[in-house]
Design an enzyme around this catalytic site. Sequence first.
Site, short mmCIF file in Angstrom:
data_model
loop_
_atom_site.label_atom_id
_atom_site.label_comp_id
_atom_site.label_asym_id
_atom_site.label_seq_id
_atom_site.Cartn_x
_atom_site.Cartn_y
_atom_site.Cartn_z
N GLY A 1 22.95 41.46 2.67
CA GLY A 1 22.53 40.65 1.09
C GLY A 1 21.16 41.26 0.94
N ASP B 1 10.90 38.58 5.95
CA ASP B 1 11.49 37.31 6.61
C ASP B 1 11.49 36.52 5.39
OD1 ASP B 1 12.28 36.57 9.17
OD2 ASP B 1 10.68 34.83 8.77
N ASN C 1 20.91 41.83 7.96
CA ASN C 1 21.47 41.10 6.68
C ASN C 1 21.76 42.10 5.57
OD1 ASN C 1 21.56 39.58 4.17
ND2 ASN C 1 20.58 37.83 5.35
N PHE D 1 24.31 35.49 -0.81
CA PHE D 1 24.68 35.30 0.51
C PHE D 1 23.94 34.05 0.97
CE2 PHE D 1 20.60 36.42 2.20
CZ PHE D 1 19.91 37.03 0.95
N GLY D 2 24.08 33.62 2.13
CA GLY D 2 23.30 32.49 2.80
C GLY D 2 23.26 31.21 1.73
P1 ITT Z 1 16.94 39.76 9.30
O1 ITT Z 1 17.89 40.69 10.07
O2 ITT Z 1 16.35 40.48 8.13
O3 ITT Z 1 15.88 39.11 9.78
P2 ITT Z 1 18.30 37.08 8.37
O4 ITT Z 1 19.51 36.83 8.08
O5 ITT Z 1 18.00 36.71 10.13
O6 ITT Z 1 17.96 38.82 8.38
P3 ITT Z 1 15.85 35.88 7.34
O7 ITT Z 1 15.50 35.14 8.89
O8 ITT Z 1 14.63 36.30 6.67
O9 ITT Z 1 16.93 36.77 7.42
O10 ITT Z 1 16.37 34.86 6.45
C1 ITT Z 1 16.67 33.44 7.10
C2 ITT Z 1 17.91 32.93 6.19
O11 ITT Z 1 17.67 32.47 5.18
C3 ITT Z 1 19.26 33.89 6.04
O12 ITT Z 1 19.71 34.14 7.02
C4 ITT Z 1 19.79 33.29 4.85
O13 ITT Z 1 20.65 32.39 5.38
C5 ITT Z 1 18.72 32.65 4.02
N1 ITT Z 1 17.85 33.36 3.25
C6 ITT Z 1 16.99 34.21 3.07
N2 ITT Z 1 17.03 34.65 1.83
C7 ITT Z 1 17.88 34.35 0.90
C8 ITT Z 1 18.47 34.53 -0.10
O14 ITT Z 1 17.72 35.38 -1.05
N3 ITT Z 1 19.36 33.72 -0.52
C9 ITT Z 1 20.03 32.87 0.17
N4 ITT Z 1 19.79 32.72 1.44
C10 ITT Z 1 18.79 33.30 1.75
#
Ligand code: ITT
Length: 251
Positions: free
Chosen positions: A42, A102, A40, A186-187
């Site tokens: 972001g 996570d 990720n 992001f997200g």
């Molecule tokens: P990794 O490769 O690090 O696991 P990931 O995107 O799968 O990356 P996570 O499982 O930790 O990351 O996060 C789950 C989701 O939660 C992530 O894909 C985002 O959609 C959301 N998320 C986590 N932190 C966020 C943030 O700071 N701002 C917005 N969305 C966030």
Amino acid sequence: MLIHQSYQITLKSVLKGGIILGGNIVAWTMSTVIWFLTGNEGKLAEATQHLGPLGYEVRQLSLPKGTIVEPQLDTLEEVAIAKLEQAKQHLPTGDTHIMVEDAGLFVNPLDGFPGVYSSHAFKTIGNPGLLRLLSHLQSEDPVQAASLRSASFQAVAALWDGSRVILGSGVCPGAIASTVSGEEGFGFDPIFVPLDLDEFGQPLPPGVYGTTSTHGATFGSVPQTTKQIFSHRRRALDALVAELSSQSEHE
Ligand code: ITT
């Protein structure tokens, strides 16, 4: 990478060598490399922005898809520890520190959903889907709306420093906005509005205005540097660094 910083702000985890320049003790320091296993961008950008000035060089560890299995466990902490155990096997030779993190969005009126399932929920229903799940919770009064739609971002960072596992966790309370807004971050950033903070950086109840505020704007509508002030990730990394420094001091 060689960096130059004043002696007072050296961290125990940074390799130090002191010299005297113009009466001031100055340290030439070599920053500790932390490999961050994440796909990720972001999350990587936020960790780099926060840990860089603290003397850590964050490098992304990218592994072929499927190398790390994201376990379905009940808490972020369990997921982070399980991912770190796998990540350790891929630590580049010669380095000692590897980190995973996570995070998730926990929506109170949905009993904490999507929580540990945030990644899947984002990829499937996304921001519009989450807003649909809350469409029955509306109020003209913004304070009441913030209470009805309360949520928090939570993060657990887990680091292997070559001999032990160190954890740091952070929470950012707030509420889910009624529309998607902003292109930053992001997200779930475009649907999350953080609670205001008091002068000590602590979150205030909905409707109480603090010295630090996004004035109702989502994380998606504010600069990255503003998100950092509130961020669950920044808090988790601060807790992790504090633990790392205090453990090194006792060595
Ligand atoms: P990794 O490769 O690090 O696991 P990931 O995107 O799968 O990356 P996570 O499982 O930790 O990351 O996060 C789950 C989701 O939660 C992530 O894909 C985002 O959609 C959301 N998320 C986590 N932190 C966020 C943030 O700071 N701002 C917005 N969305 C966030």
